[in-house]
Design a protein around this motif. Structure first.
Motif, PDB file in Angstrom:
ATOM      1  N   ARG A   1       1.507  -4.903  22.916  1.00 22.14           N
ATOM      2  CA  ARG A   1       1.401  -4.632  24.349  1.00 22.14           C
ATOM      3  C   ARG A   1       2.201  -3.382  24.710  1.00 22.14           C
ATOM      4  O   ARG A   1       1.716  -2.499  25.420  1.00 22.14           O
ATOM      5  CB  ARG A   1       1.921  -5.839  25.133  1.00 22.14           C
ATOM      6  N   GLU A   2       3.426  -3.291  24.205  1.00 23.05           N
ATOM      7  CA  GLU A   2       4.285  -2.150  24.540  1.00 23.05           C
ATOM      8  C   GLU A   2       3.721  -0.840  23.994  1.00 23.05           C
ATOM      9  O   GLU A   2       3.712   0.182  24.686  1.00 23.05           O
ATOM     10  CB  GLU A   2       5.708  -2.402  24.009  1.00 23.05           C
ATOM     11  N   VAL A   3       3.249  -0.880  22.747  1.00 23.65           N
ATOM     12  CA  VAL A   3       2.698   0.335  22.129  1.00 23.65           C
ATOM     13  C   VAL A   3       1.442   0.781  22.861  1.00 23.65           C
ATOM     14  O   VAL A   3       1.296   1.956  23.233  1.00 23.65           O
ATOM     15  CB  VAL A   3       2.389   0.096  20.630  1.00 23.65           C
ATOM     16  N   LYS A   4       0.532  -0.173  23.094  1.00 23.78           N
ATOM     17  CA  LYS A   4      -0.740   0.184  23.725  1.00 23.78           C
ATOM     18  C   LYS A   4      -0.521   0.731  25.135  1.00 23.78           C
ATOM     19  O   LYS A   4      -1.128   1.729  25.535  1.00 23.78           O
ATOM     20  CB  LYS A   4      -1.656  -1.050  23.770  1.00 23.78           C
ATOM     21  N   GLN A   5       0.349   0.082  25.880  1.00 21.55           N
ATOM     22  CA  GLN A   5       0.583   0.504  27.256  1.00 21.55           C
ATOM     23  C   GLN A   5       1.217   1.901  27.296  1.00 21.55           C
ATOM     24  O   GLN A   5       0.885   2.731  28.145  1.00 21.55           O
ATOM     25  CB  GLN A   5       1.480  -0.527  27.953  1.00 21.55           C
ATOM     26  N   THR A   6       2.130   2.180  26.347  1.00 25.01           N
ATOM     27  CA  THR A   6       2.776   3.500  26.298  1.00 25.01           C
ATOM     28  C   THR A   6       1.766   4.576  25.895  1.00 25.01           C
ATOM     29  O   THR A   6       1.721   5.656  26.491  1.00 25.01           O
ATOM     30  CB  THR A   6       3.967   3.472  25.325  1.00 25.01           C
TER      31      THR A   6
ATOM     32  N   ASP B   1      -1.486   4.430  26.240  1.00 24.13           N
ATOM     33  CA  ASP B   1      -2.591   4.543  27.196  1.00 24.13           C
ATOM     34  C   ASP B   1      -2.135   5.001  28.577  1.00 24.13           C
ATOM     35  O   ASP B   1      -2.910   5.594  29.316  1.00 24.13           O
ATOM     36  CB  ASP B   1      -3.312   3.199  27.349  1.00 24.13           C
ATOM     37  N   SER B   2      -0.867   4.685  28.942  1.00 25.91           N
ATOM     38  CA  SER B   2      -0.472   4.963  30.316  1.00 25.91           C
ATOM     39  C   SER B   2       0.973   5.416  30.435  1.00 25.91           C
ATOM     40  O   SER B   2       1.253   6.599  30.555  1.00 25.91           O
ATOM     41  CB  SER B   2      -0.701   3.719  31.183  1.00 25.91           C
ATOM     42  N   LEU B   3       1.931   4.454  30.348  1.00 29.86           N
ATOM     43  CA  LEU B   3       3.323   4.804  30.660  1.00 29.86           C
ATOM     44  C   LEU B   3       4.290   3.787  30.080  1.00 29.86           C
ATOM     45  O   LEU B   3       4.173   2.580  30.326  1.00 29.86           O
ATOM     46  CB  LEU B   3       3.472   4.854  32.189  1.00 29.86           C
ATOM     47  N   GLY B   4       5.256   4.279  29.317  1.00 32.26           N
ATOM     48  CA  GLY B   4       6.296   3.427  28.746  1.00 32.26           C
ATOM     49  C   GLY B   4       7.676   3.973  29.069  1.00 32.26           C
ATOM     50  O   GLY B   4       7.839   5.152  29.422  1.00 32.26           O
ATOM     51  N   LEU B   5       8.664   3.110  28.942  1.00 34.56           N
ATOM     52  CA  LEU B   5      10.046   3.466  29.276  1.00 34.56           C
ATOM     53  C   LEU B   5      10.967   2.951  28.170  1.00 34.56           C
ATOM     54  O   LEU B   5      10.914   1.769  27.828  1.00 34.56           O
ATOM     55  CB  LEU B   5      10.405   2.790  30.606  1.00 34.56           C
TER      56      LEU B   5
ATOM     57  N   ASN C   1       0.963   9.381  31.624  1.00 30.83           N
ATOM     58  CA  ASN C   1       1.309   9.461  33.050  1.00 30.83           C
ATOM     59  C   ASN C   1       2.784   9.794  33.293  1.00 30.83           C
ATOM     60  O   ASN C   1       3.267   9.685  34.434  1.00 30.83           O
ATOM     61  CB  ASN C   1       0.945   8.146  33.749  1.00 30.83           C
ATOM     62  N   ALA C   2       3.506  10.215  32.242  1.00 32.76           N
ATOM     63  CA  ALA C   2       4.947  10.485  32.371  1.00 32.76           C
ATOM     64  C   ALA C   2       5.236  11.545  33.430  1.00 32.76           C
ATOM     65  O   ALA C   2       6.126  11.386  34.269  1.00 32.76           O
ATOM     66  CB  ALA C   2       5.519  10.910  31.016  1.00 32.76           C
ATOM     67  N   ARG C   3       4.483  12.636  33.410  1.00 36.19           N
ATOM     68  CA  ARG C   3       4.738  13.725  34.353  1.00 36.19           C
ATOM     69  C   ARG C   3       4.441  13.276  35.790  1.00 36.19           C
ATOM     70  O   ARG C   3       5.175  13.597  36.721  1.00 36.19           O
ATOM     71  CB  ARG C   3       3.883  14.940  33.969  1.00 36.19           C
ATOM     72  N   LYS C   4       3.361  12.476  35.942  1.00 35.91           N
ATOM     73  CA  LYS C   4       2.989  11.999  37.280  1.00 35.91           C
ATOM     74  C   LYS C   4       4.111  11.132  37.874  1.00 35.91           C
ATOM     75  O   LYS C   4       4.388  11.196  39.072  1.00 35.91           O
ATOM     76  CB  LYS C   4       1.695  11.189  37.208  1.00 35.91           C
ATOM     77  N   LEU C   5       4.733  10.313  37.015  1.00 37.14           N
ATOM     78  CA  LEU C   5       5.821   9.456  37.497  1.00 37.14           C
ATOM     79  C   LEU C   5       6.980  10.299  38.032  1.00 37.14           C
ATOM     80  O   LEU C   5       7.511  10.033  39.119  1.00 37.14           O
ATOM     81  CB  LEU C   5       6.308   8.534  36.380  1.00 37.14           C
ATOM     82  N   LEU C   6       7.381  11.314  37.280  1.00 41.02           N
ATOM     83  CA  LEU C   6       8.514  12.145  37.712  1.00 41.02           C
ATOM     84  C   LEU C   6       8.151  12.926  38.979  1.00 41.02           C
ATOM     85  O   LEU C   6       9.001  13.117  39.857  1.00 41.02           O
ATOM     86  CB  LEU C   6       8.932  13.095  36.581  1.00 41.02           C
ATOM     87  N   GLU C   7       6.906  13.361  39.064  1.00 44.46           N
ATOM     88  CA  GLU C   7       6.483  14.078  40.277  1.00 44.46           C
ATOM     89  C   GLU C   7       6.465  13.140  41.482  1.00 44.46           C
ATOM     90  O   GLU C   7       6.787  13.535  42.597  1.00 44.46           O
ATOM     91  CB  GLU C   7       5.108  14.728  40.046  1.00 44.46           C
ATOM     92  N   LYS C   8       6.129  11.871  41.238  1.00 47.75           N
ATOM     93  CA  LYS C   8       6.134  10.889  42.334  1.00 47.75           C
ATOM     94  C   LYS C   8       7.558  10.657  42.839  1.00 47.75           C
ATOM     95  O   LYS C   8       7.799  10.553  44.048  1.00 47.75           O
ATOM     96  CB  LYS C   8       5.513   9.580  41.860  1.00 47.75           C
TER      97      LYS C   8
ATOM     98  N   GLU D   1      -1.898  17.027  19.899  1.00 47.68           N
ATOM     99  CA  GLU D   1      -2.482  17.385  21.196  1.00 47.68           C
ATOM    100  C   GLU D   1      -1.956  16.519  22.330  1.00 47.68           C
ATOM    101  O   GLU D   1      -1.831  16.975  23.466  1.00 47.68           O
ATOM    102  CB  GLU D   1      -4.018  17.273  21.115  1.00 47.68           C
ATOM    103  N   LYS D   2      -1.622  15.245  22.030  1.00 47.42           N
ATOM    104  CA  LYS D   2      -1.202  14.338  23.111  1.00 47.42           C
ATOM    105  C   LYS D   2       0.183  14.676  23.651  1.00 47.42           C
ATOM    106  O   LYS D   2       0.480  14.404  24.816  1.00 47.42           O
ATOM    107  CB  LYS D   2      -1.236  12.885  22.622  1.00 47.42           C
ATOM    108  N   GLN D   3       1.046  15.254  22.791  1.00 43.14           N
ATOM    109  CA  GLN D   3       2.410  15.547  23.278  1.00 43.14           C
ATOM    110  C   GLN D   3       2.518  16.938  23.889  1.00 43.14           C
ATOM    111  O   GLN D   3       3.515  17.257  24.526  1.00 43.14           O
ATOM    112  CB  GLN D   3       3.435  15.371  22.157  1.00 43.14           C
ATOM    113  N   ASN D   4       1.507  17.746  23.714  1.00 40.63           N
ATOM    114  CA  ASN D   4       1.571  19.130  24.178  1.00 40.63           C
ATOM    115  C   ASN D   4       0.761  19.393  25.439  1.00 40.63           C
ATOM    116  O   ASN D   4       0.311  20.514  25.672  1.00 40.63           O
ATOM    117  CB  ASN D   4       1.126  20.083  23.063  1.00 40.63           C
TER     118      ASN D   4
END
Length: 350
Positions: free
Chosen positions: A1-6, A8-12, A121-128, A346-349
């Motif tokens: 669950r943690e791996v997939k969610q990170t 696919d979307s956002l992990g902490l 979605n990491a950048r979107k979170l910080l922008e929010k 490509e995903k990290q850049n």
């Protein structure tokens, strides 16, 4: 669950335990050039660089991201278990060998909380949350850092990734750590933000073929065994371990080398299991030709993946080897590239 969610979307991730050593003084660059296998003195302020540290016997002892703060100041990240040990290692060389070098080291590990905000979605979170700096790929590229406000918090944002995803590691004063974590959780709810622990961290880094000190290393491993030749400077006259790595035992072509391993049946290899070769030794035991260093079920790829050290491994891609279990049954594993996921980064850049 943690791996997939990170993925696919956002992990902490709470990365506060990573060692943080300030190395400061006019000779700090010269000092770090001796401690790390790669060049640190030419790192520009505002930039980060991954570095390897070897003992004087040439064996890999720690790794981490080095950050140049200003002309005289560096911040060295160490592995969690290495903070005190590497601090002592630095002090031993400074006090006993290079006592006249103008360098001061301070262990500030406990002064900062560090949180990794990871996923598409990491950048979107910080922008929010709101920030006074541009977090775009162009303004803050991979392996850059910046001091900034994030929401109400005074933060230092490192654009580094141990997961292969878009990732920001953010340091705030330790006293603000819990409040910062809670603010991220609140703001990230819209994207299903998921805190992840060390098991998920291990899986994601193994999917990317990133080594882990203490897993891929055991005190007998040199960077060359792990295919990390790119992190060994060709320009420097000297660094700790350089002469040792030139000894015949260290340059022996039969040293086991790092590869990826994929089980043919999708199962998970036992940790530490040995790969066997034809024939028996003098004790009647099967000859060995490698061992498993890290092994996991990858939810991203839905199969067992592993990293291991294998005789002539990088030259044997696609070959299938036998790995016995304790009960005597054999698991067949194919030798593959150790980067299982997003080979081109490509995903990290993004």
């Amino acid at each position: 669950r943690e791996v997939k969610q990170t993925r696919d979307s956002l992990g902490l991730l709470d990365a506060s335990t990573l060692g943080k050593l300030i190395v400061k003084g006019p000779d700090a660059g010269k000092f770090l050039d001796m401690l790390y296998t790669n060049m640190m003195s030419n790192l520009k302020p505002g930039k980060c660089r991954y570095g390897l540290m070897c003992t004087e016997n040439g064996f890999l002892t720690d790794d981490g991201v080095v950050v140049r703060i200003d002309e005289d100041t560096f911040l060295c990240h160490t592995t969690t278990g290495g903070a005190e040990r590497i601090h002592a290692h630095m002090e031993e060389w400074l006090q006993c060998e290079w006592w006249d070098w103008k360098v001061y080291v301070a262990n500030v590990t406990e002064q900062f909380s560090q949180v990794a905000v990871v996923g598409p979605n990491a950048r979107k979170l910080l922008e929010k949350l709101g920030t006074d700096t541009d977090l775009s790929k162009e303004a803050l590229p991979f392996m850059g850092w910046v001091d900034a406000k994030v929401g109400d918090f005074d933060a230092r944002i490192y654009r580094i990734s141990f997961s292969g995803e878009l990732s920001y590691e953010i340091a705030v004063p330790a006293s603000q750590g819990r409040a910062f974590w809670d603010a991220l959780l609140d703001a990230g709810a819209a994207w299903g933000i998921t805190p992840y622990g060390t098991e998920a961290l291990h899986i994601m880094r193994a999917e990317k073929g990133f080594i882990m000190i203490g897993d891929e290393t055991d005190g007998t491993i040199i960077p060359q065994d792990l295919g990390l030749n790119w992190a060994i400077s060709k320009k420097k006259e000297d660094f700790l371990g350089k002469r040792a790595q030139a000894r015949s035992h260290m340059t022996d072509p039969t040293r086991w080398k790092l590869v990826g391993l994929e089980t043919l049946d999708g199962s998970v290899l036992p940790d530490g299991a040995y790969a066997v070769a034809d024939g028996n030794n003098a004790n009647g035991q099967r000859n060995t030709q490698g061992r498993v260093t890290s092994t996991y079920h990858s939810p991203t790829l839905n199969k067992g993946i592993a990293m291991g050290l294998v005789l002539h491994g990088p030259d044997r891609m696609g070959e299938v080897i036998d790995i016995p279990k304790v009960d005597g049954t054999i698991i067949k594993a194919k030798i593959v590239d150790p980067v299982f996921y997003d080979k081109d980064g490509e995903k990290q850049n993004v």
